[in-house]
Design a protein around this motif. Structure first.
Motif, PDB file in Angstrom:
ATOM      1  N   LYS A 294      35.173  41.371  35.513  1.00 18.85           N
ATOM      2  CA  LYS A 294      35.374  39.836  36.096  1.00 18.85           C
ATOM      3  C   LYS A 294      36.244  38.231  36.079  1.00 18.85           C
ATOM      4  O   LYS A 294      37.417  38.887  35.984  1.00 18.85           O
ATOM      5  CB  LYS A 294      34.449  38.928  34.767  1.00 18.85           C
ATOM      6  CG  LYS A 294      33.501  40.165  34.389  1.00 18.85           C
ATOM      7  CD  LYS A 294      32.173  39.625  33.266  1.00 18.85           C
ATOM      8  CE  LYS A 294      33.082  39.149  31.751  1.00 18.85           C
ATOM      9  NZ  LYS A 294      33.331  40.356  31.373  1.00 18.85           N
ATOM     10  N   ALA A 295      36.408  37.682  36.628  1.00 23.03           N
ATOM     11  CA  ALA A 295      36.958  36.443  36.265  1.00 23.03           C
ATOM     12  C   ALA A 295      37.320  35.854  35.693  1.00 23.03           C
ATOM     13  O   ALA A 295      36.681  36.167  34.728  1.00 23.03           O
ATOM     14  CB  ALA A 295      36.066  35.028  37.489  1.00 23.03           C
ATOM     15  N   GLY A 296      38.753  35.809  35.804  1.00 22.03           N
ATOM     16  CA  GLY A 296      39.960  35.961  34.281  1.00 22.03           C
ATOM     17  C   GLY A 296      39.945  36.831  33.712  1.00 22.03           C
ATOM     18  O   GLY A 296      40.969  36.622  32.714  1.00 22.03           O
TER      19      GLY A 296
ATOM     20  N   SER B  54      41.321  43.369  40.936  1.00 20.31           N
ATOM     21  CA  SER B  54      40.197  42.331  41.447  1.00 20.31           C
ATOM     22  C   SER B  54      38.670  42.529  40.614  1.00 20.31           C
ATOM     23  O   SER B  54      38.121  43.197  40.304  1.00 20.31           O
ATOM     24  CB  SER B  54      40.010  43.342  43.077  1.00 20.31           C
ATOM     25  OG  SER B  54      41.283  43.489  43.391  1.00 20.31           O
ATOM     26  N   ILE B  55      38.460  41.431  40.934  1.00 23.29           N
ATOM     27  CA  ILE B  55      36.496  40.946  40.939  1.00 23.29           C
ATOM     28  C   ILE B  55      35.717  41.538  41.128  1.00 23.29           C
ATOM     29  O   ILE B  55      35.930  42.783  42.052  1.00 23.29           O
ATOM     30  CB  ILE B  55      36.295  39.516  41.583  1.00 23.29           C
ATOM     31  CG1 ILE B  55      37.187  38.358  40.262  1.00 23.29           C
ATOM     32  CG2 ILE B  55      35.237  39.339  40.845  1.00 23.29           C
ATOM     33  CD1 ILE B  55      37.266  36.921  40.967  1.00 23.29           C
TER      34      ILE B  55
END
Length: 376
Positions: free
Chosen positions: A315-317, A346-347
């Motif tokens: 996920k992002a972050g 990568s997301i």
């Protein structure tokens, strides 16, 4: 129409004679003969028309295969010679996988020769939770050679065996029946489409790579060192104990672990499979060192149980450090399990996360739907 075809072929022969030396022409003619193809195929109109395009598109496969898999190429050539099959079959492997031992197709075909699991097992290759011998460039080449020899015995000609390797026995039989001939130019007719475009271009690509590999000017232009790609780089197969760490075996042969794994891509984990022993390959020049150290080394047995895993979607972050900490696993374990060399993620990237077994928990597997790694 016949006059137009005649003049096109005549024009090609004039251009060809001006461009290529008689020595190079004879090499190409011999390649065709080795595959039971009449040398006149060089004047096949479609082959003439798309030859330059195929060279431009696929010459990189040849160069990359030679440059990056110089240890694999001699191993394959040696087996092909021993099995008395045309050396041009090497270029079939290049087209199939680029000689990447860990290559996996969308259809889940694996290895240098892109075998499906059922076919590989029928050919005697071992595939289980510990090893995948489709990745073994030596064993899989013996299997491919035997498979192609069986196809050659069935259809009578080597080029037909190559076509069947790509499209299957049944489709090739149907094509020959519809065409009323097994002549290569007829089977590759682009209007009649007896065979799919993929299969028609499959054999053309093999021929293009074989031609380029015998073109000194091309090799020198790309990289002078490519001229030495056929030089021997001998390996030996040695027996090894079961359930021992690969790093210990690598150390006993004075080879770093990363290089050891390149020589032995059949291992799925960092240990040898349990059972009655196994094998590995080492360079011939490491044999004396290995034999001396192997006799004097007591190899510690390791735990060969395969970890339970789950899939985590990035996920992002997220970072490797954050994911490792959250799931209580080591960063290096994540790297090894997911073949990650850099820190970038990568997301929506899927990561395999090892799960530490809780021996006090009951029915853990059913509650969490854990999945055992069978292959990667």
């Amino acid at each position: 129409m016949k006059k137009i075809l005649f003049f096109l072929i005549l024009a090609f022969n004039v251009i060809f004679a001006q461009t290529y030396t008689s020595e190079y022409y004879e090499k190409q003619a011999q390649i065709l003969r080795n595959l039971d193809i009449d040398p006149s195929f060089m004047s096949d109109l479609i082959f003439v028309q798309i030859r330059e395009e195929l060279e431009s598109k696929h010459s990189g496969v040849l160069v990359n295969s030679i440059q990056n898999f110089s240890k694999v190429t001699p191993m394959i050539r040696k087996v092909l010679a021993k099995e008395e099959v045309p050396e041009e079959i090497l270029y079939l492997a290049m087209i199939e996988s680029g000689l990447k031992t860990h290559s996996i197709s969308n259809a889940k075909a694996v290895g240098v020769w892109q075998f499906m699991q059922a076919t590989a097992r029928n050919l005697g290759l071992r595939i289980d939770a510990y090893v995948d011998e489709r990745r073994d460039p030596v064993k899989s080449t013996y299997a491919a050679a035997n498979y192609l020899k069986n196809l050659k015995n069935e259809f009578g000609k080597w080029y037909l065996a190559l076509l069947a390797y790509n499209c299957g026995n049944g489709k090739l039989k149907q094509a020959i029946s519809k065409a009323g001939s097994d002549d290569l130019s007829i089977l590759l007719d682009s209007d009649k489409k007896y065979l799919s475009l993929e299969t028609r271009n499959f054999i053309r690509k093999i021929l293009i790579l074989a031609f380029l590999a015998n073109d000194k000017d091309f090799l020198l232009q790309k990289d002078g060192s490519l001229m030495n790609y056929a030089l021997s780089n001998d390996f030996v197969k040695v027996d090894i104990p079961s359930s021992v760490a690969l790093k210990d075996l690598a150390q006993s042969a004075n080879i770093d672990l990363e290089t050891f794994k390149k020589y032995n891509p059949q291992f799925k984990h960092n240990f040898t499979p349990p059972g009655n022993g196994y094998y590995m390959y080492i360079p011939l020049n490491k044999t004396a060192f290995f034999e001396k150290n192997f006799k004097n080394t007591h190899f510690k047995k390791v735990d060969t149980s395969i970890p339970m895993t789950k899939i985590y979607v990035v996920k992002a972050g997220d970072s490797l450090y954050k994911i490792a900490k959250t799931h209580n696993v080591g960063i290096e374990d994540l790297r090894e399990l997911n073949k990650i060399k850099k820190n970038h993620l990568s997301i929506n990237q899927k990561l395999i996360i090892p799960i530490k077994e809780d021996k006090n928990a009951k029915n853990t597997k059913s509650k969490n739907h854990y999945t055992q790694i069978v292959s990667r």
